[in-house]
Design an enzyme around this catalytic site. Structure first.
Site, PDB file in Angstrom:
ATOM      1  N   GLU A 149       0.750  -1.302  -0.029  1.00  0.00           N
ATOM      2  CA  GLU A 149      -0.048  -0.072  -0.123  1.00  0.00           C
ATOM      3  C   GLU A 149       0.764   1.314  -0.160  1.00  0.00           C
ATOM      4  O   GLU A 149       0.624   2.136  -0.739  1.00  0.00           O
ATOM      5  CB  GLU A 149      -0.772   0.135   1.175  1.00  0.00           C
ATOM      6  CG  GLU A 149      -1.856  -1.048   1.168  1.00  0.00           C
ATOM      7  CD  GLU A 149      -1.492  -2.485   2.164  1.00  0.00           C
ATOM      8  OE1 GLU A 149      -2.123  -3.136   2.633  1.00  0.00           O
ATOM      9  OE2 GLU A 149      -0.082  -2.595   1.940  1.00  0.00           O
ATOM     10  N   THR A 180      20.002 -39.530   2.963  1.00  0.00           N
ATOM     11  CA  THR A 180      20.285 -38.763   1.824  1.00  0.00           C
ATOM     12  C   THR A 180      21.355 -37.972   1.989  1.00  0.00           C
ATOM     13  O   THR A 180      22.171 -37.627   1.074  1.00  0.00           O
ATOM     14  CB  THR A 180      19.125 -37.757   1.543  1.00  0.00           C
ATOM     15  OG1 THR A 180      17.898 -38.581   1.165  1.00  0.00           O
ATOM     16  CG2 THR A 180      19.353 -36.747   0.251  1.00  0.00           C
ATOM     17  N   LEU A 221      22.257 -28.401  -1.001  1.00  0.00           N
ATOM     18  CA  LEU A 221      20.774 -27.825  -0.881  1.00  0.00           C
ATOM     19  C   LEU A 221      21.029 -26.289  -0.943  1.00  0.00           C
ATOM     20  O   LEU A 221      20.504 -25.566  -0.180  1.00  0.00           O
ATOM     21  CB  LEU A 221      20.383 -28.088   0.515  1.00  0.00           C
ATOM     22  CG  LEU A 221      20.247 -29.857   0.741  1.00  0.00           C
ATOM     23  CD1 LEU A 221      19.616 -30.116   2.114  1.00  0.00           C
ATOM     24  CD2 LEU A 221      19.474 -30.444  -0.298  1.00  0.00           C
ATOM     25  N   GLY A 246      15.222 -38.263   1.976  1.00  0.00           N
ATOM     26  CA  GLY A 246      14.782 -39.578   0.808  1.00  0.00           C
ATOM     27  C   GLY A 246      13.672 -40.082   1.019  1.00  0.00           C
ATOM     28  O   GLY A 246      12.526 -39.754   1.671  1.00  0.00           O
TER      29      GLY A 246
END
Length: 352
Positions: A53, A204, A212, A293
């Site tokens: 706004e 994993t 990542l 995983g």
């Protein structure tokens, strides 16, 4: 003459520009119209900076026109002091007579109070214009405030015969097994910039040694989250390089070292996933991508703790290996990208 729906659609399109930059704030766009002509636009660009706004009002060249204008915004204007002043005060100050709102803000500090304040100061307020679209846009924000947990996105890639990994022999972890093309990996990195965190399990982390982070796109790295129950993962893994914020949920200790935080949790508790999500909620993390995983993905599916799933299906065949998780495909869309397919699955129980 354009309709209210047209201008609200424009608010939503503007708001999307803030994805990955404003969390834990919501995505908000604002349009100001005078005599069927747009005289101002704005969106929330960055957390801690001016709201939509404010940016829209500031973009109006002739401020005197605001007294005869309609302000459109996809989420209820705030009425409290946070990192910025209340947007309701700005609207009242400029005597904007009419405000059209997409959805009521679920945040307790607002939650209808902004609407009441505007009405109590003589502003005509219409609520619910394109409400479903406005809520879907801010599904992370609504999930966070109404369910007190992050918005959960499951993501994996599977072969044409539904495997997510080859058969790996003990003592030979190998490198990550790529199932999809480089183009799709770029899309995944784009997604990482749009969410606040990304989670993997111990297996994993050990087998793939993932970073990542965001390498094939431009944007902020997500907070890395790893479940390492017995602290068996080596400190030499990429996850512990302190290049970005990393949270390690474990059974043994609470501590912090540089950008890495260890949080103790009881993995034997039936609701340990809920407890982990509650910790993330307390840390103001609104969204998390579960990247694997198979055991971790299946655990979230089993507890029905997911909001959407993004599943890539490649053209390769493994014939044997680790089976992909399964989901009911009763509400999904699919996109064909070359000879690969992206399935976008929504959890019908957890939708806005």
């Amino acid at each position: 003459m354009e309709t209210h729906e047209f201008y609200m659609h424009r608010c939503i399109e503007l708001a999307k520009e803030g994805l990955g930059k404003v969390a834990p704030n919501p995505l908000v766009g604002c349009v100001i119209v005078h005599n069927n002509k747009v005289i101002g636009e704005g969106y929330h660009r960055e957390y801690g900076k001016a709201h939509a706004e404010v940016n829209a009002v500031n973009s109006v060249k002739d401020k005197s026109l605001l007294k005869q204008s309609t302000l459109y915004v996809n989420l209820e204007p705030c009425c409290h002091y946070g990192k910025t002043p209340p947007c309701t005060d700005l609207i009242i100050q400029h005597e904007i007579p009419h405000v059209v709102i997409g959805a009521v803000d679920p945040y307790d500090a607002v939650a209808g109070k902004g609407i009441s304040k505007l009405r109590n100061n003589g502003v005509k307020v219409d609520v619910g214009m394109l409400k479903p679209a406005s809520m879907h846009l801010n599904r992370r924000f609504f999930t966070f405030h109404q369910k007190k947990r992050p918005y959960i996105i499951l993501k994996w890639a599977q072969t044409a015969d539904a495997f997510i990994d080859v058969e790996r022999l003990p003592g030979n972890p190998k490198r990550p097994t790529w199932i999809t093309s480089e183009k799709l990996r770029m899309l995944v990195h784009k997604w990482r910039t749009e969410e606040q965190s990304i989670m993997v399990g111990t297996i994993t982390a050990l087998k793939d040694n993932p970073k990542l982070n965001v390498r094939d796109w431009t944007g902020r790295n997500p907070t890395r989250i790893v479940l390492d129950e017995n602290l068996t993962l080596s400190s030499s893994l990429h996850l512990f390089d302190n290049s970005q914020k990393t949270i390690v949920f474990n059974q043994n200790t609470n501590k912090q070292q540089d950008k890495t935080i260890w949080i103790k949790t009881d993995f034997s508790h039936p609701g340990f996933l809920d407890n982990i999500l509650h910790e993330l909620y307390k840390m103001q993390i609104q969204s998390v991508i579960i990247e694997g995983g198979q055991k971790l993905l299946t655990a979230f599916i089993g507890k029905n703790l997911w909001d959407e799933a993004r599943i890539f299906q490649g053209s390769k065949f493994f014939e044997k290996g680790l089976r992909a998780p399964t989901l009911p495909l009763n509400k999904f869309s699919q996109i064909f990208i070359g000879n690969e397919t992206l399935y976008w699955v929504k959890n019908p129980r957890n939708q806005f």
